[in-house]
Design a protein around this motif. Structure first.
Motif, PDB file in Angstrom:
ATOM      1  N   ASP A  54       1.906   3.538   6.363  1.00 23.01           N
ATOM      2  CA  ASP A  54       0.949   2.496   5.976  1.00 23.01           C
ATOM      3  C   ASP A  54       0.355   2.716   4.582  1.00 23.01           C
ATOM      4  O   ASP A  54      -0.669   2.129   4.249  1.00 23.01           O
ATOM      5  N   LYS A  55       1.007   3.577   3.772  1.00 21.43           N
ATOM      6  CA  LYS A  55       0.484   3.762   2.412  1.00 21.43           C
ATOM      7  C   LYS A  55       1.433   3.121   1.408  1.00 21.43           C
ATOM      8  O   LYS A  55       2.421   3.741   0.988  1.00 21.43           O
ATOM      9  N   PRO A  56       1.131   1.879   0.988  1.00 29.06           N
ATOM     10  CA  PRO A  56       2.013   1.228   0.008  1.00 29.06           C
ATOM     11  C   PRO A  56       2.092   2.055  -1.272  1.00 29.06           C
ATOM     12  O   PRO A  56       1.100   2.691  -1.670  1.00 29.06           O
ATOM     13  N   GLY A  57       3.251   2.082  -1.877  1.00 24.89           N
ATOM     14  CA  GLY A  57       3.403   2.767  -3.166  1.00 24.89           C
ATOM     15  C   GLY A  57       3.419   4.274  -3.076  1.00 24.89           C
ATOM     16  O   GLY A  57       3.243   4.961  -4.086  1.00 24.89           O
ATOM     17  N   SER A  58       3.651   4.820  -1.886  1.00 22.63           N
ATOM     18  CA  SER A  58       3.515   6.275  -1.748  1.00 22.63           C
ATOM     19  C   SER A  58       4.825   7.043  -1.935  1.00 22.63           C
ATOM     20  O   SER A  58       4.834   8.266  -1.874  1.00 22.63           O
TER      21      SER A  58
END
Ligand SMILES: C[S@@+](CC[C@H](N)C(=O)[O-])C[C@H]1O[C@@H](n2cnc3c(N)ncnc32)[C@H](O)[C@@H]1O
Length: 217
Positions: free
Chosen positions: A129-133
């Motif tokens: 659930d961490k966009p751009g990770s």
């Protein structure tokens, strides 16, 4: 005729490997052990493994997501190219090959950089659930889900990050006019969509079974 990519016959392919493949006894052993399996052709080619490792270094990747790990060859190649604090999250289904992957990662000293999550990749991806990770996403699992994996990759990659798809030429089956196989249809859909997808810079390389590189804009 315009300039085009060479057809590699066996002699030229062997020459390419002779002058460019930087192998290790461990990687050669993993390829040899995998070659004994009925699903041996699932493994990326050695030159693709080396190319993935180069990509990791080129973009300075620290955080990698792999969808489709099998006996762990591509993950091993990428893990060796990571900095010591880098990591790979691998998604695959439960199978005998999970233990093979883990034992080679251990022997290579990269086990601590790799987490293998077992279960349908779509379920694992839904939990992320961490966009751009992530800096790099390597996609090499069930082909029918390739278009969906693209959407997850674009959500999870940072700007400038790279999604890499394997098997985009699908041993030539992408040329079929009315394929019965959903896998073939999905790869055809992905290839057509990527050509005009403004969210990425894009190139399809005829390396191995065809590899697409998509840089998130
Ligand atoms: C082509 S192999 C991966 C090869 C690997 N990259 C290598 O270099 O050896 C595809 C893998 O995807 C896994 N797979 C297939 N469907 C999957 C799904 N729905 N979720 C997670 N993994 C899946 C298979 O179990 C298989 O190990």
């Amino acid at each position: 005729m315009t300039t085009r990519t060479l057809n590699l016959d066996d002699a030229l392919y062997q020459y390419m490997l002779d002058v460019s493949l930087r192998d290790s006894p461990l990687k050669a052993r993993l390829r040899a052990e995998t070659a004994l399996l009925p699903t041996a052709r699932w493994q990326v080619a050695a030159e693709q493994g080396q190319f993935l490792a180069l990509l990791v270094k080129l973009i300075g990747a620290r955080r990698i997501l792999e969808i489709g790990t099998f006996t762990g060859y591509s993950a091993l190649c990428m893990a060796e190219a990571l900095p010591v604090d880098g990591s790979i999250l691998c998604c695959d289904l439960p199978g005998d090959y999970n233990a093979t992957a883990r034992s080679y990662w251990r022997e290579a000293g990269v086990e601590s950089r790799i987490e293998l999550r077992l279960g349908p990749a779509l379920e694992t991806l839904a939990e992320l659930d961490k966009p751009g990770s992530f800096d790099l996403v390597f996609i090499d699992a069930d082909k029918a889900n390739y278009p969906t994996y693209l959407e997850h990759a674009l959500r999870l990659l940072r700007v400038g990050g790279l999604a890499v798809f394997d098997n985009v030429l699908w041993s030539g089956r992408v040329l079929e006019a009315n394929p019965e196989s959903e896998d073939t249809r999905a790869i055809q859909r992905l290839n057509r969509a990527l050509k005009v997808d403004e969210r990425v810079d894009y190139s399809l390389l005829p390396l191995g079974d065809g590899m697409s590189l998509c840089r998130k804009r």
